[in-house]
Design a protein around this motif. Structure first.
Motif, mmCIF file in Angstrom:
data_model
loop_
_atom_site.group_PDB
_atom_site.id
_atom_site.type_symbol
_atom_site.label_atom_id
_atom_site.label_comp_id
_atom_site.label_asym_id
_atom_site.label_seq_id
_atom_site.Cartn_x
_atom_site.Cartn_y
_atom_site.Cartn_z
ATOM 1 N N GLU A 1 0.914 -1.251 0.101
ATOM 2 C CA GLU A 1 -0.254 -0.071 0.126
ATOM 3 C C GLU A 1 0.874 1.339 -0.057
ATOM 4 N N TYR A 2 0.217 2.413 -0.193
ATOM 5 C CA TYR A 2 1.059 3.647 -0.011
ATOM 6 C C TYR A 2 1.516 3.974 1.209
ATOM 7 N N PHE A 3 2.787 4.131 1.422
ATOM 8 C CA PHE A 3 3.419 4.707 2.666
ATOM 9 C C PHE A 3 4.440 5.583 2.472
ATOM 10 N N PRO A 4 4.595 6.910 3.114
ATOM 11 C CA PRO A 4 5.599 7.866 2.763
ATOM 12 C C PRO A 4 7.125 7.511 2.559
ATOM 13 N N GLN A 5 7.523 6.459 3.607
ATOM 14 C CA GLN A 5 8.886 6.147 3.570
ATOM 15 C C GLN A 5 9.391 5.472 2.231
ATOM 16 N N LEU A 6 8.433 5.159 1.534
ATOM 17 C CA LEU A 6 8.891 4.213 0.323
ATOM 18 C C LEU A 6 9.379 5.443 -0.635
ATOM 19 N N SER A 7 8.982 6.520 -0.558
ATOM 20 C CA SER A 7 9.748 7.534 -1.502
ATOM 21 C C SER A 7 10.974 8.126 -1.131
ATOM 22 N N ASN A 8 11.087 7.903 0.158
ATOM 23 C CA ASN A 8 12.588 8.374 0.794
ATOM 24 C C ASN A 8 13.455 7.091 0.423
ATOM 25 N N TYR A 9 13.072 5.983 0.350
ATOM 26 C CA TYR A 9 13.763 4.821 0.112
ATOM 27 C C TYR A 9 14.271 4.711 -1.401
ATOM 28 N N ALA A 10 13.107 5.184 -2.234
ATOM 29 C CA ALA A 10 13.372 5.081 -3.671
ATOM 30 C C ALA A 10 14.235 6.457 -4.046
ATOM 31 N N GLU A 11 14.304 7.300 -3.285
ATOM 32 C CA GLU A 11 14.685 8.800 -3.595
ATOM 33 C C GLU A 11 15.923 8.747 -4.609
ATOM 34 N N ASN A 12 15.845 9.271 -5.597
ATOM 35 C CA ASN A 12 16.949 9.913 -6.540
ATOM 36 C C ASN A 12 17.177 8.407 -7.358
ATOM 37 N N ALA A 13 16.467 7.324 -7.304
ATOM 38 C CA ALA A 13 16.776 6.053 -8.150
ATOM 39 C C ALA A 13 16.738 6.279 -9.335
ATOM 40 N N PRO A 14 17.767 5.968 -10.303
ATOM 41 C CA PRO A 14 17.604 6.080 -11.741
ATOM 42 C C PRO A 14 16.312 5.149 -12.270
ATOM 43 N N LEU A 15 15.804 4.311 -11.627
ATOM 44 C CA LEU A 15 14.798 3.517 -12.082
ATOM 45 C C LEU A 15 14.027 3.069 -10.824
ATOM 46 N N PHE A 16 12.719 3.359 -10.879
ATOM 47 C CA PHE A 16 12.000 2.912 -9.763
ATOM 48 C C PHE A 16 10.852 1.752 -10.529
ATOM 49 N N LEU A 17 10.973 0.570 -10.150
ATOM 50 C CA LEU A 17 10.016 -0.511 -10.482
ATOM 51 C C LEU A 17 8.901 -0.598 -9.406
#
Ligand SMILES: [Zn+2]
Length: 249
Positions: A159-175
């Motif tokens: 589900e959506y949880f905001p920490q996931l965007s921190n975890y993916a931060e600046n990733a060249p590719l987010f699957l």
């Protein structure tokens, strides 16, 4: 680094489709992220099974693990014929216990290491770390780095949880999974992201490229793309059989 989409459906595929499976390749090392139904067949279009270095399982739902149960037959044959003498490394959560017990008993075939949020390890030249997501069973997002630089983040199911965007931060590719559309959330569906939530995570995390995956079968995939692109224009549908390259530097 290369990422090949072997399967992009969940929780079951439509005709000719495959459930979750993604092949990573770097410096001659081949790592399978998830092993859902249909993945073993697709994998062999790209590599022989003897080339597989390890399998990482994000969570123990059948659309992510079911082909492990037939991969063991192929490995057993390789042992019996003297083509293989070491078990295949499998990284997996240990829960739910009953699901874990189903494949962890094949000890001569699979060398299983348990993943958890603080777990980090290297396979070849790649580094892996994990973040627990919000799902009906323990589920882990996977970050893949090369020379300690984040390259790919895979959401697993969540589900959506905001920490996931921190975890993916600046990733060249987010699957990122996007099993739902916004209308599904309004009807009370849980356990998965909508395409707009995946796009929101991509925008918040300032990732470079978003690949939408784990799509629900028998739906127009353009509906997912349209919803995501309104929020994050660099959204794409993860296309089965397509290889995406992430630059080494
Ligand atoms: Zn799933």
């Amino acid at each position: 680094m290369k990422l090949t989409i072997l399967g992009s459906y969940g929780p079951f595929p439509e005709a000719g489709g495959t459930c979750s499976g993604y092949l990573l390749e770097q410096d001659g090392c081949y790592i399978l992220l998830d092993c859902g139904n249909g993945v073993l067949s697709r994998l062999q279009f790209y590599i022989g099974l003897d080339k597989l270095s390890a399998v990482i399982i994000s969570h123990l739902h059948s659309d992510h693990i079911s082909d492990l149960f037939i991969l063991r037959y192929a490995l057993q044959l390789a042992f019996d014929n003297g083509f293989r003498n070491l078990p295949l490394k499998i990284f997996s959560p240990a829960e739910p216990e009953a699901e874990f017990a189903r494949f962890s008993s094949y000890k001569d075939i699979f060398d299983i290491e348990i993943i958890a949020e603080n777990k980090q390890f290297e396979i070849g030249s790649l580094q892996f770390s994990f973040l627990q997501t919000v799902h009906s069973v323990p589920s882990y997002a996977v970050s893949v780095s090369y020379h300690n630089r984040k390259k790919i983040v895979y959401s697993s199911d969540t589900e959506y949880f905001p920490q996931l965007s921190n975890y993916a931060e600046n990733a060249p590719l987010f699957l990122c999974e996007s099993n739902l559309l916004a209308a599904d959330l309004q009807k009370g569906k849980i356990n998965h992201l909508s395409a707009s939530q995946a796009a929101k995570l991509a925008r918040e995390g300032r990732v470079k490229q978003l690949l939408l995956t784990h799509l629900f079968p028998y739906r127009d995939p353009q509906a997912y793309l349209k919803e995501a692109a309104a929020i994050f224009p660099a959204a794409e549908l993860a296309r089965e059989g397509k290889t995406y390259r992430v630059a080494d530097i």
